[in-house]
Enzyme design. Structure first.
Site, PDB file in Angstrom:
ATOM      1  N   GLU A  51       1.019  -1.173   0.051  1.00  0.00           N
ATOM      2  CA  GLU A  51       0.031  -0.051  -0.024  1.00  0.00           C
ATOM      3  C   GLU A  51       0.806   1.303   0.156  1.00  0.00           C
ATOM      4  O   GLU A  51       0.428   2.216   0.856  1.00  0.00           O
ATOM      5  CB  GLU A  51      -0.973  -0.164   0.988  1.00  0.00           C
ATOM      6  CG  GLU A  51      -1.631  -1.164   1.165  1.00  0.00           C
ATOM      7  CD  GLU A  51      -2.761  -1.185   2.340  1.00  0.00           C
ATOM      8  OE1 GLU A  51      -2.739  -0.380   3.399  1.00  0.00           O
ATOM      9  OE2 GLU A  51      -3.886  -2.012   2.312  1.00  0.00           O
TER      10      GLU A  51
ATOM     11  N   HIS B 168     -10.211  -5.831  -2.669  1.00  0.00           N
ATOM     12  CA  HIS B 168     -11.360  -5.462  -1.459  1.00  0.00           C
ATOM     13  C   HIS B 168     -12.508  -4.715  -2.486  1.00  0.00           C
ATOM     14  O   HIS B 168     -12.363  -3.750  -2.791  1.00  0.00           O
ATOM     15  CB  HIS B 168     -10.911  -4.778  -0.590  1.00  0.00           C
ATOM     16  CG  HIS B 168      -9.834  -5.538   0.271  1.00  0.00           C
ATOM     17  ND1 HIS B 168     -10.266  -6.607   1.112  1.00  0.00           N
ATOM     18  CD2 HIS B 168      -8.435  -5.182   0.600  1.00  0.00           C
ATOM     19  CE1 HIS B 168      -9.250  -7.031   1.632  1.00  0.00           C
ATOM     20  NE2 HIS B 168      -8.179  -6.367   1.481  1.00  0.00           N
TER      21      HIS B 168
ATOM     22  N   ASN C 192       2.178  -5.185  -2.995  1.00  0.00           N
ATOM     23  CA  ASN C 192       0.627  -5.561  -2.841  1.00  0.00           C
ATOM     24  C   ASN C 192      -0.043  -4.210  -2.769  1.00  0.00           C
ATOM     25  O   ASN C 192       0.449  -3.420  -2.005  1.00  0.00           O
ATOM     26  CB  ASN C 192       0.551  -6.514  -1.592  1.00  0.00           C
ATOM     27  CG  ASN C 192      -0.699  -6.906  -1.462  1.00  0.00           C
ATOM     28  OD1 ASN C 192      -1.297  -7.642  -2.185  1.00  0.00           O
ATOM     29  ND2 ASN C 192      -1.206  -6.820  -0.163  1.00  0.00           N
TER      30      ASN C 192
ATOM     31  N   GLU D 127      -6.366 -10.623  -1.632  1.00  0.00           N
ATOM     32  CA  GLU D 127      -7.259 -10.375  -0.323  1.00  0.00           C
ATOM     33  C   GLU D 127      -8.424 -10.112  -0.484  1.00  0.00           C
ATOM     34  O   GLU D 127      -9.496  -9.478  -0.184  1.00  0.00           O
ATOM     35  CB  GLU D 127      -6.729  -9.172   0.367  1.00  0.00           C
ATOM     36  CG  GLU D 127      -5.086  -9.072   1.035  1.00  0.00           C
ATOM     37  CD  GLU D 127      -4.758  -7.845   1.728  1.00  0.00           C
ATOM     38  OE1 GLU D 127      -5.496  -7.136   2.070  1.00  0.00           O
ATOM     39  OE2 GLU D 127      -3.475  -7.756   1.949  1.00  0.00           O
TER      40      GLU D 127
ATOM     41  N   ASP E 272     -12.416  -9.958  -1.234  1.00  0.00           N
ATOM     42  CA  ASP E 272     -13.549 -10.039  -0.568  1.00  0.00           C
ATOM     43  C   ASP E 272     -14.342  -9.152  -1.519  1.00  0.00           C
ATOM     44  O   ASP E 272     -13.974  -7.869  -1.901  1.00  0.00           O
ATOM     45  CB  ASP E 272     -13.634  -9.837   0.936  1.00  0.00           C
ATOM     46  CG  ASP E 272     -12.731  -8.474   1.233  1.00  0.00           C
ATOM     47  OD1 ASP E 272     -12.518  -7.821   0.527  1.00  0.00           O
ATOM     48  OD2 ASP E 272     -12.541  -8.215   2.606  1.00  0.00           O
TER      49      ASP E 272
HETATM   50  C1  XIL Z   1      -6.700  -6.068   8.087  1.00  0.00           C
HETATM   51  C2  XIL Z   1      -6.930  -7.134   8.863  1.00  0.00           C
HETATM   52  O1  XIL Z   1      -8.083  -8.076   8.383  1.00  0.00           O
HETATM   53  C3  XIL Z   1      -7.669  -6.761  10.308  1.00  0.00           C
HETATM   54  O2  XIL Z   1      -7.895  -7.875  11.152  1.00  0.00           O
HETATM   55  C4  XIL Z   1      -6.874  -5.644  10.952  1.00  0.00           C
HETATM   56  O3  XIL Z   1      -7.560  -5.411  11.972  1.00  0.00           O
HETATM   57  C5  XIL Z   1      -6.489  -4.570   9.872  1.00  0.00           C
HETATM   58  O4  XIL Z   1      -5.726  -4.956   8.799  1.00  0.00           O
HETATM   59  N1  XIL Z   1      -5.130  -4.513   3.398  1.00  0.00           N
HETATM   60  C6  XIL Z   1      -4.094  -5.288   3.930  1.00  0.00           C
HETATM   61  C7  XIL Z   1      -4.501  -6.315   5.318  1.00  0.00           C
HETATM   62  O5  XIL Z   1      -3.085  -5.502   3.410  1.00  0.00           O
HETATM   63  O6  XIL Z   1      -3.473  -6.365   5.970  1.00  0.00           O
HETATM   64  C8  XIL Z   1      -5.466  -5.652   6.169  1.00  0.00           C
HETATM   65  O7  XIL Z   1      -5.959  -6.563   7.103  1.00  0.00           O
HETATM   66  C9  XIL Z   1      -6.758  -5.270   4.861  1.00  0.00           C
HETATM   67  C10 XIL Z   1      -6.543  -4.234   4.019  1.00  0.00           C
END
Ligand code: XIL
Length: 299
Positions: free
Chosen positions: A127, A206, A169, A235, A237
């Protein structure tokens, strides 16, 4: 059949999930994990605040639990994440300049060395780009140590674990037309041209109503791949877990030979960091949702 077995039959791909160490003794959770997935990503346990709570003192207990659980069952492990502006320990948040740069590099080296030979892919930097139309780097304490902080992190990770694939990422990099996607693309292109060690790009994906599934998602995947890196969906969802959108994501990955795997960010909706949006493949009781059937039949 299962998600992991089906993905493996599709050119040796993986299908993974984020895992929390403190849920491994939940039998519903562990049963689904062990049955369906052939890759895991520690959800929080490998982050800087978890692994180096005070400077120079490393704690791998929770992350080791996940790594051991996975490797004993033949699952791959994605390491997440070595250098990131978020979930830094307090001591690092208060640092700047060369002290922070050196602390970050030592962190990368120590953690990647601890897991040397056990990690399929590392999210080396997470990020680092800003949202919106600027195409700029995200302002952060790490960015303020100098624009080259990303490439030095990748070089340190390569030296520590030469066998791991090294990934950049990020999120909101799904739409090929977005300035943020283009900015990450230019960085990867530049790294490949200058020989900075990078092997993969992770699209967090996401997805929700604000950043919906883009019709050019496959173009994004294939364009990164054409730079000579693997692409991983890291990741996934999706707000409301629409079956059609999950199916499209899987089909787009399968259409790109270098899209090597998909990770969903949790098992049951109740495990999700955005549980109220019910974005995952299993309901709170561990039952398969329509999105699960759509993914499995697409694989
Ligand atoms: C999130 C986790 O799912 C949570 O449990 C935590 O509180 C915050 O982080 N991008 C990422 C992940 O790279 O590490 C994040 O995970 C979600 C967004």
């Amino acid at each position: 059949t299962t998600l992991g077995a089906s993905a493996a039959e599709r050119g040796g791909r993986y299908f993974g999930t984020a895992v929390a160490a403190n849920k491994l003794n939940d039998s519903t959770y562990a049963t689904i994990l062990n049955r369906e997935f052939n890759s895991v990503t520690p959800e929080n346990e490998m982050k800087w605040d978890a692994t180096e709570p005070s400077q120079g003192n490393f704690n791998y207990a929770s992350a080791d639990q996940i790594v051991n659980h996975a490797r004993q069952r033949g699952m791959q492990v994605r390491g997440h994440a070595l250098a990131w502006h978020s979930q830094q320990p307090g001591w690092a948040q208060n640092m700047s300049g060369s002290a922070l740069r050196n602390a970050m590099l030592n962190h990368v080296t120590q953690v990647a060395t601890h897991y040397r030979g056990q990690i399929h892919s590392w999210d080396v930097v997470n990020e680092a780009f800003a949202d919106g139309g600027s195409g700029a780097r995200r302002d952060s304490n790490l960015q303020r140590t100098g624009n080259d902080w990303i490439e030095v992190a990748f070089r340190a990770a390569r030296a520590a674990d030469p066998g791991a694939k090294l990934c950049y990422n990020d999120y909101n990099t799904d739409n090929w037309n977005d300035a943020k996607t283009q900015a990450v693309y230019r960085m990867v292109q530049d790294f490949k041209q200058r020989g900075v060690p990078i092997d993969c790009v992770g699209l967090q994906s996401h997805l929700n109503n604000g950043s919906p599934y883009p019709s050019n998602y496959r173009t994004t995947l294939s364009s990164f791949a054409a730079l000579g890196v693997d692409v991983q969906i890291t990741e996934l969802d999706i707000e409301g877990a629409p079956a059609a959108t999950y199916r499209n994501v899987v089909n787009d990955c399968l259409a790109v030979p270098r899209c090597t795997g998909i990770t969903v960010w949790g098992i049951r909706d109740s495990d999700s960091w955005r549980a109220s949006q019910t974005p995952l493949l299993f309901n709170n009781s561990g039952g398969k949702k329509p999105a699960y059937d759509a993914v499995l039949s697409a694989l």
